[in-house]
Write a protein that holds these residues in place. Structure first.
Motif, PDB file in Angstrom:
ATOM      1  N   VAL A   1       0.713  -1.196   0.042  1.00  0.00           N
ATOM      2  CA  VAL A   1       0.117   0.041  -0.217  1.00  0.00           C
ATOM      3  C   VAL A   1       0.911   1.006  -0.159  1.00  0.00           C
ATOM      4  CG1 VAL A   1      -1.821   1.161   1.256  1.00  0.00           C
ATOM      5  CG2 VAL A   1      -1.752  -1.409   1.206  1.00  0.00           C
ATOM      6  N   LEU A   2       2.053   1.250   0.945  1.00  0.00           N
ATOM      7  CA  LEU A   2       2.781   2.230   1.029  1.00  0.00           C
ATOM      8  C   LEU A   2       3.399   2.379  -0.446  1.00  0.00           C
ATOM      9  CD1 LEU A   2       4.519   2.269   4.580  1.00  0.00           C
ATOM     10  CD2 LEU A   2       2.561   3.826   3.529  1.00  0.00           C
ATOM     11  N   GLY A   3       3.949   1.446  -1.175  1.00  0.00           N
ATOM     12  CA  GLY A   3       4.520   1.405  -2.348  1.00  0.00           C
ATOM     13  C   GLY A   3       3.645   2.030  -3.365  1.00  0.00           C
ATOM     14  N   ALA A   4       2.594   1.752  -3.278  1.00  0.00           N
ATOM     15  CA  ALA A   4       1.667   2.438  -4.342  1.00  0.00           C
ATOM     16  C   ALA A   4       1.671   3.840  -4.091  1.00  0.00           C
ATOM     17  CB  ALA A   4       0.344   1.714  -4.472  1.00  0.00           C
ATOM     18  N   GLY A   5       1.638   4.432  -2.863  1.00  0.00           N
ATOM     19  CA  GLY A   5       1.481   5.572  -2.337  1.00  0.00           C
ATOM     20  C   GLY A   5       2.634   6.287  -3.048  1.00  0.00           C
ATOM     21  N   PHE A   6       3.975   5.676  -2.603  1.00  0.00           N
ATOM     22  CA  PHE A   6       5.153   6.353  -2.978  1.00  0.00           C
ATOM     23  C   PHE A   6       5.194   6.501  -4.582  1.00  0.00           C
ATOM     24  CE2 PHE A   6       7.230   4.475   0.981  1.00  0.00           C
ATOM     25  CZ  PHE A   6       6.629   5.520   1.866  1.00  0.00           C
ATOM     26  N   PHE A   7       4.732   5.317  -5.162  1.00  0.00           N
ATOM     27  CA  PHE A   7       4.845   5.114  -6.619  1.00  0.00           C
ATOM     28  C   PHE A   7       3.949   6.603  -7.154  1.00  0.00           C
ATOM     29  CE2 PHE A   7       2.622   4.203 -10.641  1.00  0.00           C
ATOM     30  CZ  PHE A   7       3.596   3.998 -11.270  1.00  0.00           C
ATOM     31  N   MET A   8       2.907   6.899  -6.575  1.00  0.00           N
ATOM     32  CA  MET A   8       1.984   7.846  -7.100  1.00  0.00           C
ATOM     33  C   MET A   8       2.788   9.309  -6.892  1.00  0.00           C
ATOM     34  SD  MET A   8      -0.452   6.290  -8.643  1.00  0.00           S
ATOM     35  CE  MET A   8      -1.162   7.791  -8.936  1.00  0.00           C
ATOM     36  N   ILE A   9       3.299   9.460  -5.694  1.00  0.00           N
ATOM     37  CA  ILE A   9       4.330  10.516  -5.313  1.00  0.00           C
ATOM     38  C   ILE A   9       5.572  10.674  -6.437  1.00  0.00           C
ATOM     39  CG2 ILE A   9       5.696  11.783  -3.554  1.00  0.00           C
ATOM     40  CD1 ILE A   9       3.787  10.382  -1.569  1.00  0.00           C
ATOM     41  N   GLY A  10       6.086   9.475  -6.606  1.00  0.00           N
ATOM     42  CA  GLY A  10       7.095   9.655  -7.677  1.00  0.00           C
ATOM     43  C   GLY A  10       6.831   9.928  -8.918  1.00  0.00           C
ATOM     44  N   ARG A  11       5.400   9.603  -9.551  1.00  0.00           N
ATOM     45  CA  ARG A  11       4.898  10.134 -10.575  1.00  0.00           C
ATOM     46  C   ARG A  11       4.772  11.506 -11.064  1.00  0.00           C
ATOM     47  NH1 ARG A  11      -0.418   8.363 -12.178  1.00  0.00           N
ATOM     48  NH2 ARG A  11       0.217   8.135 -14.324  1.00  0.00           N
ATOM     49  N   GLN A  12       4.245  11.961  -9.748  1.00  0.00           N
ATOM     50  CA  GLN A  12       3.928  13.639  -9.822  1.00  0.00           C
ATOM     51  C   GLN A  12       5.402  14.042  -9.625  1.00  0.00           C
ATOM     52  OE1 GLN A  12       1.081  14.893 -10.638  1.00  0.00           O
ATOM     53  NE2 GLN A  12       0.524  12.848 -10.317  1.00  0.00           N
ATOM     54  N   ILE A  13       6.360  13.598  -8.927  1.00  0.00           N
ATOM     55  CA  ILE A  13       7.716  14.482  -9.199  1.00  0.00           C
ATOM     56  C   ILE A  13       8.522  14.297 -10.291  1.00  0.00           C
ATOM     57  CG2 ILE A  13      10.241  14.077  -8.060  1.00  0.00           C
ATOM     58  CD1 ILE A  13       8.754  13.366  -5.479  1.00  0.00           C
ATOM     59  N   ALA A  14       8.087  12.944 -11.093  1.00  0.00           N
ATOM     60  CA  ALA A  14       8.858  13.017 -12.597  1.00  0.00           C
ATOM     61  C   ALA A  14       8.246  13.844 -13.540  1.00  0.00           C
ATOM     62  CB  ALA A  14       8.504  11.474 -12.965  1.00  0.00           C
ATOM     63  N   GLY A  15       7.027  14.499 -13.025  1.00  0.00           N
ATOM     64  CA  GLY A  15       6.504  15.617 -13.895  1.00  0.00           C
ATOM     65  C   GLY A  15       7.395  16.783 -13.735  1.00  0.00           C
ATOM     66  N   SER A  16       7.977  17.071 -12.848  1.00  0.00           N
ATOM     67  CA  SER A  16       8.631  18.234 -12.520  1.00  0.00           C
ATOM     68  C   SER A  16      10.046  18.305 -12.479  1.00  0.00           C
ATOM     69  CB  SER A  16       8.103  18.937 -11.069  1.00  0.00           C
ATOM     70  OG  SER A  16       8.482  17.985 -10.100  1.00  0.00           O
ATOM     71  N   VAL A  17      10.662  17.214 -12.699  1.00  0.00           N
ATOM     72  CA  VAL A  17      12.292  17.096 -12.766  1.00  0.00           C
ATOM     73  C   VAL A  17      12.648  16.514 -14.122  1.00  0.00           C
ATOM     74  CG1 VAL A  17      12.161  16.516 -10.607  1.00  0.00           C
ATOM     75  CG2 VAL A  17      12.223  14.647 -11.929  1.00  0.00           C
ATOM     76  N   GLU A  18      14.013  16.893 -14.495  1.00  0.00           N
ATOM     77  CA  GLU A  18      14.697  16.469 -15.740  1.00  0.00           C
ATOM     78  C   GLU A  18      15.918  15.806 -15.293  1.00  0.00           C
ATOM     79  OE1 GLU A  18      15.683  18.130 -20.138  1.00  0.00           O
ATOM     80  OE2 GLU A  18      15.865  19.466 -18.273  1.00  0.00           O
ATOM     81  N   LEU A  19      16.255  14.542 -15.768  1.00  0.00           N
ATOM     82  CA  LEU A  19      17.198  13.775 -15.492  1.00  0.00           C
ATOM     83  C   LEU A  19      18.019  13.540 -16.812  1.00  0.00           C
ATOM     84  CD1 LEU A  19      16.289  11.294 -12.406  1.00  0.00           C
ATOM     85  CD2 LEU A  19      17.683  13.351 -12.572  1.00  0.00           C
ATOM     86  N   PHE A  20      19.418  13.932 -16.904  1.00  0.00           N
ATOM     87  CA  PHE A  20      19.824  13.685 -18.424  1.00  0.00           C
ATOM     88  C   PHE A  20      19.451  13.982 -19.372  1.00  0.00           C
ATOM     89  CE2 PHE A  20      20.922  10.659 -14.665  1.00  0.00           C
ATOM     90  CZ  PHE A  20      22.219  11.222 -14.408  1.00  0.00           C
ATOM     91  N   ASP A  21      18.787  15.143 -19.501  1.00  0.00           N
ATOM     92  CA  ASP A  21      17.742  15.601 -20.496  1.00  0.00           C
ATOM     93  C   ASP A  21      16.724  14.783 -20.982  1.00  0.00           C
ATOM     94  OD1 ASP A  21      19.689  17.742 -21.266  1.00  0.00           O
ATOM     95  OD2 ASP A  21      21.107  16.364 -22.348  1.00  0.00           O
ATOM     96  N   TYR A  22      16.351  13.942 -20.130  1.00  0.00           N
ATOM     97  CA  TYR A  22      15.086  13.207 -19.996  1.00  0.00           C
ATOM     98  C   TYR A  22      14.155  13.676 -19.135  1.00  0.00           C
ATOM     99  CZ  TYR A  22      16.895   9.757 -23.018  1.00  0.00           C
ATOM    100  OH  TYR A  22      17.415   9.072 -24.257  1.00  0.00           O
ATOM    101  N   SER A  23      12.695  14.062 -19.771  1.00  0.00           N
ATOM    102  CA  SER A  23      11.741  14.394 -18.594  1.00  0.00           C
ATOM    103  C   SER A  23      10.161  13.619 -19.373  1.00  0.00           C
ATOM    104  CB  SER A  23      11.437  15.832 -18.858  1.00  0.00           C
ATOM    105  OG  SER A  23      10.794  16.419 -19.958  1.00  0.00           O
TER     106      SER A  23
END
Length: 774
Positions: free
Chosen positions: A261-283
């Motif tokens: 359950v926590l992993g699913a929550g962390f994953f959803m948080i990670g998805r949102q963070i992924a929309g605001s960061v860029e790593l090695f020219d990938y977003s």
């Protein structure tokens, strides 16, 4: 089965109804498992994210694939391609001129911008409005009237814009300006992936996912010692040994279920963070990161099952009796022979593919993944033996050292479990670093960097006023030298020539920049045969031969012009610039150019820059955009990578960053759990007068010793795996020592940061009142 179900259910109830201790253990396990599950889901979502980026790119493709020039209609659109670069980041640009009410609208736009207006991506708007985008704003002065929607972008950090234009029809040539009827590329069958690239993908996923599995296995054992002492009470009221182990497995499964359950929550948080960061020219946009339902279901089933299995295996070496737990007696020495079977088995699986390279077909994916995983898992089997073998011989030293060594001698397995994930991750990273460094030259075309010669080439449209362009470029801030040549090709026949030789026309001063001329006057002809760009020069350029200036762009409207090779041409050697800019073939002075041939040549201006001037290249790009917005200056100091290779390398860096973050977070949780287990022991030592600095140093040594051993073992296994993978790709084995040290240093840095973060809770635990109990 009924007995198993009842006992597992009892363990679940104990986990949630066991008071504060039970809840803390469930929380620790859940956090560790949740971090691992979140990374598993994020990793399995990377292929779908890459596929979504490709789909978005295909959907907005704005080229005509008909092969014939499209006629103007009420459903056509003229597109000008004005992509530029700013601070090494690509800025995708398009000019739009609708020709009717039914003109296709680009994805992400609600209306066409008018001339002098532009619609930009959110990231580009933010850049243009900031101080960092001041120079770029000079290049893009149009008024911003809106932002591009998500459907028109491949990533949240992409820099892109559409601007309105007028009068583009005369510029249509199928190259920089084109007329289209719709957006989107036709469905094309994808070329099969290069076998070496496929191997890279398989190894990347095996290397990224193995440490995650190791962490999850370690997380379900958090709080094991206190749990075992509680289980002794069960024996006291009549439970047998097997039932006790099943109850313990139920407790671990409860933590794993909460972890899901926590992993699913962390994953959803990670998805949102992924929309605001860029790593090695990938977003990415959050909607890209969607793991397949089958993989998500597999994770949901495998994690609780692994928790039960790991707990059962862990309790095999522990005797839980009604009056206590037999754990503190000296255990039998760990045996080495069966631990060596895992890495040896991995090598045996990879051995049949040694020397296969890209010419032997695709690598067997099952043998590849199995072999890599066995080698990496072998690290987790060998590390406990190595820690036990080394710490059993240690002892003499300061008090902090002796406290640390004694603790490791009593619980070397626990110390090894904490380090296993780091060791596996570092071993895999070293192997991948060697593999990527070895094959990089096969997928990267490097161009020499020489700051003393021509560094920039600006191609001008045929018929452009070259003198005016040179004057503007020479006056640009940071430009130190300017010369120009006009380039084209000589064909072996008037119609459908089979052989070609490059030709360049310029003044004697300009030709001296690319060739060592013994003497030169207008009307001379020279031949530069050396270099990869000479093509068929030797075969074609002979005295008396008749050649034709070829117009490969538009042979239907421009006639070929004949030219006879003179008898007195001179063979010359090239300069550093000729190698850098790809110069070879026939060199003509203006008087030697036949009449009517000038329109068949493309003028190109070469620039030298003063590297001490900040943003010199950006000023050149601004001037070029003012001269011709469809041309982008070419840098000779860059390198070009194969797109598939670059995509895999980028995915690796993104995944490795996530794994390192997981390593740090999970190790911190494990460290805090260990400190909590030893709360009373630390309080007793403080009560007897032990210095806090001594205890803090002992905790550091307890981490440093197994980490050092783990990194040495990881380096050995990583170098071995890297060498085998290079042999498989038929690439000479070479060790990138800088990469090995950087990977090892990254692992050590993670441990150091975790240790520093654990010091504040350690200091809070070191108080005599920790002995108070009820």
């Amino acid at each position: 089965m009924k007995q198993w179900t009842r006992d597992l259910g009892m363990g679940v109830r104990f986990a949630f109804a066991g008071g504060r201790e039970g809840w803390i253990r469930v929380l620790l396990t859940a956090v560790g498992v949740g971090l691992g599950v979140a990374l598993l889901l994020l990793t399995t979502a990377i292929p779908s994210a890459m596929s979504a980026r490709d789909d978005r790119e295909a959907a907005r493709t704005d080229m005509s694939f008909s092969g014939t020039r499209i006629k103007k209609a009420d459903d056509t659109l003229i597109v000008g391609y004005i992509t530029t670069t700013y601070h090494d980041k690509s800025v995708r640009g398009r000019e739009l001129e609708p020709e009717g009410p039914k003109s296709p609208l680009p994805p992400g736009l609600s209306a066409f911008p008018a001339a002098g207006e532009m619609v930009v991506s959110p990231a580009l708007k933010k850049l243009l409005e900031s101080g960092d985008g001041k120079v770029l704003r000079e290049r893009l002065p149009d008024r911003i009237v809106g932002t591009i929607g998500e459907s028109g972008l491949i990533g949240s950090a992409e820099l892109a814009f559409y601007r309105g234009a007028e009068g583009l029809a005369p510029k249509i040539d199928g190259g920089v300006v084109d007329r289209i009827e719709r957006f989107g590329a036709p469905q094309q069958s994808k070329e099969p992936l290069d076998p070496v690239l496929l191997l890279l993908i398989l190894v990347v996923f095996a290397v990224l996912l193995t440490p995650v599995a190791v962490f999850i296995a370690a997380a379900v054992r958090f709080g094991g010692e206190r749990r075992d002492r509680r289980l002794a009470a069960l024996r006291l009221v009549g439970s047998d040994a097997r039932m006790t182990r099943r109850v313990a497995a139920g407790e671990a499964m409860a933590g794993a279920m909460v972890g899901l359950v926590l992993g699913a929550g962390f994953f959803m948080i990670g998805r949102q963070i992924a929309g605001s960061v860029e790593l090695f020219d990938y977003s990415f946009f959050p909607s890209y990161l969607n793991p397949s339902p089958l993989l998500a279901l597999l994770v949901a089933v495998a994690v609780p099952a692994a928790a039960v299995l790991v707990t059962q295996l862990a309790l095999r070496g522990v005797v839980i009796e009604p009056l206590g737990v037999v754990r503190t007696t000296k255990p039998s020495r760990r045996r080495l022979w069966w631990r060596l079977l895992l890495p040896l088995g991995g090598l045996a699986m990879l051995y049949p593919m040694i020397g296969q390279g890209r010419d032997g077909g695709n690598f067997n994916q099952y043998l590849t993944i199995g072999g890599v995983m066995l080698l990496l898992v072998g690290v987790t089997a060998l590390l406990p033996w190595a820690v036990e073998a080394v710490v059993s011989r240690l002892g003499v030293g300061p008090v902090a050292w002796q406290l640390a060594v004694r603790r490791l001698q009593l619980s070397s397995g626990t110390a090894a479990r904490m380090v296993n994930g780091i060791a596996v991750a570092v071993a895999g990273a070293i192997a991948l670093q060697m593999l990527f460094a070895g094959v990089d030259g096969q997928y990267t075309e490097r161009k020499d960097e020489n700051v003393t010669g021509a560094q920039i080439a600006v191609q001008l449209s045929t018929g452009s006023p070259v003198a005016e362009a040179k004057e503007k470029l020479a006056a640009t801030r940071g430009v130190t030298r300017v010369y120009h040549l006009s380039d084209g090709y000589l064909g072996s026949s008037r119609v459908d020539p089979q052989n070609f030789a490059p030709v360049s026309v310029g003044t004697c001063a300009a030709l001296r920049e690319v060739a060592k001329l013994p003497s030169c006057r207008d009307g001379d002809v020279f031949v530069l045969r050396v270099g990869d760009y000479a093509y068929d020069t030797d075969k074609m350029v002979k005295s008396g031969n008749k050649l034709w200036f070829d117009d490969s762009d538009d042979s239907a409207t421009t006639k070929s012009v004949a030219w006879t090779v003179p008898k007195d041409f001179k063979v010359v050697q090239g300069t550093e610039d000729s190698a850098r800019v790809g110069r070879a073939g026939v060199l003509l002075t203006p008087a030697a150019l036949p009449s009517g041939a000038a329109p068949l040549l493309t003028p190109e201006v070469y620039l030298g820059l003063d590297n001490a001037v900040p943003d010199a290249i950006e000023y050149v790009r601004n001037t070029t955009a003012a001269i011709d917005p469809y041309q982008e200056p070419i840098q000779f100091t860059s390198s070009v990578r194969d797109e598939n290779y670059a995509s895999i390398r980028g995915g690796l860096f993104v995944g490795a960053t996530c794994v390192l973050m997981l390593i740090g977070a999970s190790l911190l949780v494990s460290q805090l759990e260990q400190l909590r287990e030893r709360k009373k022991l630390l309080s007793a030592l403080i009560a007897f007068g032990t210095k806090r600095s001594t205890l803090s140093l002992s905790v550091l040594w307890q981490t440093a010793i197994p980490v050092g051993l783990g990194l040495v073992l990881a380096s050995t296994v990583g170098l071995t795996l890297g060498a085998v993978l290079l042999k498989m790709t038929n690439t000479p084995v070479s060790v990138d020592w800088a990469g090995v040290l950087s990977m090892t240093g990254a692992g050590a840095a993670v441990v150091l940061v975790v240790t520093l973060l654990s010091l504040p809770p350690l200091l809070r635990l070191m108080r005599p009142d920790g002995l108070r109990t009820e």
